[in-house]
Design a protein around this motif. Structure first.
Motif, PDB file in Angstrom:
ATOM      1  N   GLY A  57       0.785  -1.225   0.000  1.00 35.49           N
ATOM      2  CA  GLY A  57       0.000   0.000   0.000  1.00 35.49           C
ATOM      3  C   GLY A  57       0.819   1.279   0.000  1.00 35.49           C
ATOM      4  N   LEU A  58       2.108   1.175  -0.322  1.00 36.23           N
ATOM      5  CA  LEU A  58       2.974   2.355  -0.364  1.00 36.23           C
ATOM      6  C   LEU A  58       3.036   2.892  -1.788  1.00 36.23           C
ATOM      7  CD1 LEU A  58       5.982   1.064   1.756  1.00 36.23           C
ATOM      8  CD2 LEU A  58       4.200   2.636   2.480  1.00 36.23           C
ATOM      9  N   THR A  59       2.755   4.156  -1.956  1.00 38.46           N
ATOM     10  CA  THR A  59       2.810   4.757  -3.281  1.00 38.46           C
ATOM     11  C   THR A  59       4.226   5.236  -3.595  1.00 38.46           C
ATOM     12  OG1 THR A  59       2.312   6.967  -2.468  1.00 38.46           O
ATOM     13  CG2 THR A  59       0.420   5.559  -3.067  1.00 38.46           C
ATOM     14  N   ALA A  60       4.453   5.519  -4.863  1.00 40.33           N
ATOM     15  CA  ALA A  60       5.753   6.079  -5.275  1.00 40.33           C
ATOM     16  C   ALA A  60       6.024   7.390  -4.566  1.00 40.33           C
ATOM     17  CB  ALA A  60       5.774   6.254  -6.784  1.00 40.33           C
ATOM     18  N   ALA A  61       4.978   8.179  -4.341  1.00 39.87           N
ATOM     19  CA  ALA A  61       5.145   9.465  -3.649  1.00 39.87           C
ATOM     20  C   ALA A  61       5.675   9.281  -2.230  1.00 39.87           C
ATOM     21  CB  ALA A  61       3.822  10.221  -3.627  1.00 39.87           C
ATOM     22  N   VAL A  62       5.293   8.190  -1.584  1.00 42.71           N
ATOM     23  CA  VAL A  62       5.764   7.898  -0.229  1.00 42.71           C
ATOM     24  C   VAL A  62       7.213   7.382  -0.268  1.00 42.71           C
ATOM     25  CG1 VAL A  62       5.443   6.378   1.768  1.00 42.71           C
ATOM     26  CG2 VAL A  62       3.476   7.473   0.702  1.00 42.71           C
ATOM     27  N   LEU A  63       7.505   6.535  -1.242  1.00 41.94           N
ATOM     28  CA  LEU A  63       8.823   5.901  -1.313  1.00 41.94           C
ATOM     29  C   LEU A  63       9.905   6.780  -1.921  1.00 41.94           C
ATOM     30  CD1 LEU A  63       7.767   2.321  -2.410  1.00 41.94           C
ATOM     31  CD2 LEU A  63       8.712   2.997  -0.214  1.00 41.94           C
ATOM     32  N   LEU A  64       9.515   7.673  -2.791  1.00 38.12           N
ATOM     33  CA  LEU A  64      10.491   8.509  -3.478  1.00 38.12           C
ATOM     34  C   LEU A  64      10.258   9.962  -3.115  1.00 38.12           C
ATOM     35  CD1 LEU A  64      10.207   6.899  -7.016  1.00 38.12           C
ATOM     36  CD2 LEU A  64      11.845   6.320  -5.217  1.00 38.12           C
ATOM     37  N   ARG A  65      11.316  10.673  -2.830  1.00 33.33           N
ATOM     38  CA  ARG A  65      11.164  12.096  -2.544  1.00 33.33           C
ATOM     39  C   ARG A  65      12.185  12.876  -3.350  1.00 33.33           C
ATOM     40  NH1 ARG A  65      13.143  11.203   3.351  1.00 33.33           N
ATOM     41  NH2 ARG A  65      15.352  10.929   2.940  1.00 33.33           N
ATOM     42  N   THR A  66      11.789  14.051  -3.747  1.00 32.63           N
ATOM     43  CA  THR A  66      12.666  14.924  -4.506  1.00 32.63           C
ATOM     44  C   THR A  66      13.423  15.799  -3.535  1.00 32.63           C
ATOM     45  OG1 THR A  66      11.081  14.917  -6.302  1.00 32.63           O
ATOM     46  CG2 THR A  66      12.729  16.654  -6.331  1.00 32.63           C
ATOM     47  N   GLU A  67      14.733  15.855  -3.721  1.00 28.98           N
ATOM     48  CA  GLU A  67      15.558  16.691  -2.860  1.00 28.98           C
ATOM     49  C   GLU A  67      15.337  18.154  -3.200  1.00 28.98           C
ATOM     50  OE1 GLU A  67      17.311  15.409  -0.348  1.00 28.98           O
ATOM     51  OE2 GLU A  67      16.625  13.437  -0.984  1.00 28.98           O
ATOM     52  N   ALA A  68      15.241  18.988  -2.185  1.00 32.45           N
ATOM     53  CA  ALA A  68      15.076  20.433  -2.399  1.00 32.45           C
ATOM     54  C   ALA A  68      16.362  21.005  -2.988  1.00 32.45           C
ATOM     55  CB  ALA A  68      14.750  21.123  -1.094  1.00 32.45           C
ATOM     56  N   ALA A  69      16.208  21.945  -3.885  1.00 30.80           N
ATOM     57  CA  ALA A  69      17.389  22.549  -4.535  1.00 30.80           C
ATOM     58  C   ALA A  69      18.089  23.533  -3.636  1.00 30.80           C
ATOM     59  CB  ALA A  69      16.970  23.239  -5.822  1.00 30.80           C
TER      60      ALA A  69
END
Length: 69
Positions: A57-69
């Motif tokens: 039940g884990l979405t890509a949004a939960v598993l992957l995060r974009t690093e802040a610039a």
């Protein structure tokens, strides 16, 4: 982008999966792939992300995060 493998570990434990073999069986991947995912050695591709979402039940949004610039 970084892969948050700790989210997978927590979801796997909550589902009763304690070993790489448990995770591999649930995701239908090789045990070494489960180990790489669990330890953060590899980032899941699209098909593996879909398997993780279906199994835990884990979405890509939960598993992957974009690093802040």
């Amino acid at each position: 982008m970084s892969y948050r493998h700790e989210q997978l570990v927590a979801a796997a434990r909550a589902a009763g999966d304690r070993t790489d073999s448990d995770i591999a069986e649930r995701l239908k991947v090789a045990r070494v792939t489960a180990w790489r995912l669990r330890t953060g050695r590899t980032t899941p591709g699209a098909s593996t992300l879909a398997k993780i979402e279906q199994a835990y039940g884990l979405t890509a949004a939960v598993l992957l995060r974009t690093e802040a610039a």
